[in-house]
Design a protein around this motif. Sequence first.
Motif, mmCIF file in Angstrom:
data_model
loop_
_atom_site.group_PDB
_atom_site.id
_atom_site.type_symbol
_atom_site.label_atom_id
_atom_site.label_comp_id
_atom_site.label_asym_id
_atom_site.label_seq_id
_atom_site.Cartn_x
_atom_site.Cartn_y
_atom_site.Cartn_z
ATOM 1 N N PHE A 1 15.184 -3.960 -1.873
ATOM 2 C CA PHE A 1 15.810 -5.131 -1.241
ATOM 3 C C PHE A 1 15.725 -6.336 -2.189
ATOM 4 N N LYS B 1 2.841 4.218 1.082
ATOM 5 C CA LYS B 1 3.549 4.514 2.345
ATOM 6 C C LYS B 1 3.690 3.284 3.260
ATOM 7 N N ALA C 1 11.209 0.186 -0.136
ATOM 8 C CA ALA C 1 12.237 -0.600 0.559
ATOM 9 C C ALA C 1 12.174 -2.043 0.077
ATOM 10 N N LYS D 1 6.421 -2.144 -9.039
ATOM 11 C CA LYS D 1 5.596 -1.763 -7.887
ATOM 12 C C LYS D 1 4.852 -0.477 -8.198
ATOM 13 N N PRO E 1 1.941 1.273 -5.765
ATOM 14 C CA PRO E 1 1.103 1.051 -4.579
ATOM 15 C C PRO E 1 -0.362 1.444 -4.744
ATOM 16 N N SER F 1 1.938 9.230 7.662
ATOM 17 C CA SER F 1 3.024 9.227 6.684
ATOM 18 C C SER F 1 2.560 9.855 5.365
ATOM 19 N N HIS G 1 7.671 12.503 11.230
ATOM 20 C CA HIS G 1 6.257 12.879 11.080
ATOM 21 C C HIS G 1 5.933 14.048 12.002
ATOM 22 N N GLN H 1 3.851 13.345 3.572
ATOM 23 C CA GLN H 1 4.316 13.482 2.183
ATOM 24 C C GLN H 1 3.619 14.663 1.499
ATOM 25 N N PHE I 1 16.751 3.531 10.169
ATOM 26 C CA PHE I 1 16.152 2.475 9.350
ATOM 27 C C PHE I 1 17.232 1.505 8.888
ATOM 28 N N VAL J 1 0.831 -1.173 0.000
ATOM 29 C CA VAL J 1 0.000 0.000 0.000
ATOM 30 C C VAL J 1 0.878 1.239 0.000
HETATM 31 N N1 LIG Z 1 14.707 0.655 5.021
HETATM 32 C C1 LIG Z 1 13.859 1.688 4.967
HETATM 33 N N2 LIG Z 1 14.326 2.940 4.773
HETATM 34 C C2 LIG Z 1 13.452 3.971 4.712
HETATM 35 N N3 LIG Z 1 12.119 3.851 4.830
HETATM 36 C C3 LIG Z 1 11.630 2.618 5.030
HETATM 37 C C4 LIG Z 1 12.471 1.497 5.111
HETATM 38 N N4 LIG Z 1 11.700 0.409 5.333
HETATM 39 C C5 LIG Z 1 10.445 0.836 5.393
HETATM 40 N N5 LIG Z 1 10.393 2.166 5.217
HETATM 41 C C6 LIG Z 1 9.162 2.944 5.246
HETATM 42 O O1 LIG Z 1 8.733 3.153 3.910
HETATM 43 C C7 LIG Z 1 7.835 4.244 3.979
HETATM 44 C C8 LIG Z 1 7.562 4.742 2.590
HETATM 45 O O2 LIG Z 1 6.755 3.762 2.000
HETATM 46 P P1 LIG Z 1 6.672 3.550 0.443
HETATM 47 O O3 LIG Z 1 8.019 3.317 -0.107
HETATM 48 O O4 LIG Z 1 5.670 2.495 0.198
HETATM 49 O O5 LIG Z 1 6.132 4.965 -0.037
HETATM 50 S S1 LIG Z 1 5.469 5.316 -1.450
HETATM 51 O O6 LIG Z 1 4.070 4.889 -1.398
HETATM 52 O O7 LIG Z 1 6.245 4.667 -2.493
HETATM 53 O O8 LIG Z 1 5.573 6.799 -1.501
HETATM 54 C C9 LIG Z 1 8.524 5.227 4.894
HETATM 55 O O9 LIG Z 1 7.535 6.023 5.504
HETATM 56 P P2 LIG Z 1 7.880 7.327 6.375
HETATM 57 O O10 LIG Z 1 8.625 6.815 7.582
HETATM 58 O O11 LIG Z 1 6.591 7.918 6.729
HETATM 59 O O12 LIG Z 1 8.718 8.215 5.511
HETATM 60 C C10 LIG Z 1 9.279 4.320 5.876
HETATM 61 O O13 LIG Z 1 8.689 4.264 7.142
#
Ligand SMILES: Nc1ncnc2c1ncn2[C@@H]1O[C@H](COP(=O)(O)OS(=O)(=O)O)[C@@H](OP(=O)(O)O)[C@H]1O
Length: 382
Positions: free
Chosen positions: A148, A139, A144, A192, A194, A228, A349, A232, A326, A137
């Motif tokens: 990975f 955010k 990530a 991907k 979302p 989150s 946040h 954004q 992270f 989904v």
């Molecule tokens: N390894 C790592 N590094 C950085 N961030 C990480 C990681 N793993 C998970 N996340 C979390 O991913 C959140 C962003 O989600 P998405 O990549 O799905 O966002 S998007 O829908 O493509 O914009 C992002 O949300 P926010 O923390 O709100 O910025 C992160 O919490």
Amino acid sequence: MGCSGCRVRFNFAKVLSKVSVFFAMVLIFTYFFYCLTGFCDSAPRSLYTQQALDYDILDDNRRVLDDLRPPARLLPGAPSLWNRTAAPADAEQVEQAHGQHPSVSAEEAAQSSSSSSIPVSNTFGIKRFPQAIIIGVKKGGTRALLEFLRIHPDVRAVGAEPHFFDRFYDRGLEWYRSLMPRTLDGQITMEKTPSYFITKEAPGRVCSMNCHTKLIVVVRDPVTRAVSDYTQTLSKNPGLPSFQSLALKNSSTGLIDTTWSAVRIGLYAKHLENWLQHFPLSHFLFVSGERLVSDPAGEMGRVQDFLGLKRVVSDKHFYFNQTKGFPCLKKPEGSSRPRCLGKSKGRPHPEIPSEVLQRLRDFYKPFNHRFYQMSGQDFGWD
Ligand SMILES: Nc1ncnc2c1ncn2[C@@H]1O[C@H](COP(=O)(O)OS(=O)(=O)O)[C@@H](OP(=O)(O)O)[C@H]1O
């Protein structure tokens, strides 16, 4: 006698130095010629190193543009590795990229020149429809997960979000396929986007491409996810009203405004119901966004099993970056490049009043429980 010996030795030294200069020049010219034909760049690099170049911190926008640029730019008729080298992007950036596709600015051209010099090996394989898609989904941690997965030698993924099954369906399946990286037999093509998870038409459309597509959903506590999402939007529009004024219909009644997309996206059970009309549950893998942060290797193990891949991505690839807060990918040998996701991932946040968060928690509770039942997994958000 002594003097004539000196002269002979002196002449011999002169000849020797000329010969070595000659050989050095031959070597240099051979090397330049070799490079001009493009072979320097095709010298084998370890896959992990190549992935490292893909990963993060570079300007997202330019890399998305690289990703969506038509392959013809490299050599007439020659495919490119852009899909391989493309990197993290937000949906909005991709939209911008689509707007510019297929034309490119000078800046993008400059950026792409390094990628466009990747020769020869790019021509292997064929472009296939994805066998697995990360459908949501927003955010949740989708970037990530994709980054990975791209460490895996049997995964090739388009870096930008194609948005085919929601925004660009009218461009046709061949357009979609053209965005995909080339794969060899046994490699999995992935993308991907979302927003597919919440798009009414997406399940039917994906099924009409291939009803056997594997579907991965990264889910995260819907309350944190909403914050989150709001963070954004706020970063792009600092004049945005407060979170609480958008989340609540009316502050006195405390009723939640489900028309706000940041709230609606978190109704996972509802969206999943729509997908289950077209795909059996066995086609889905639900990845915990929280565990992807706390135990990336563990979660990646599940994902690799689901995709039928050898467990290549493991804890030896990750380290916890204290500054970012992270997990990041370890640097491959000889690289000094940062290995964390970009600034828009994992950002702080804003503080939201606790009673508003509690109100949202109460609101989501029944939907979360329904989702746990449907997915057969308890994500522990309540
Ligand atoms: N390894 C790592 N590094 C950085 N961030 C990480 C990681 N793993 C998970 N996340 C979390 O991913 C959140 C962003 O989600 P998405 O990549 O799905 O966002 S998007 O829908 O493509 O914009 C992002 O949300 P926010 O923390 O709100 O910025 C992160 O919490």
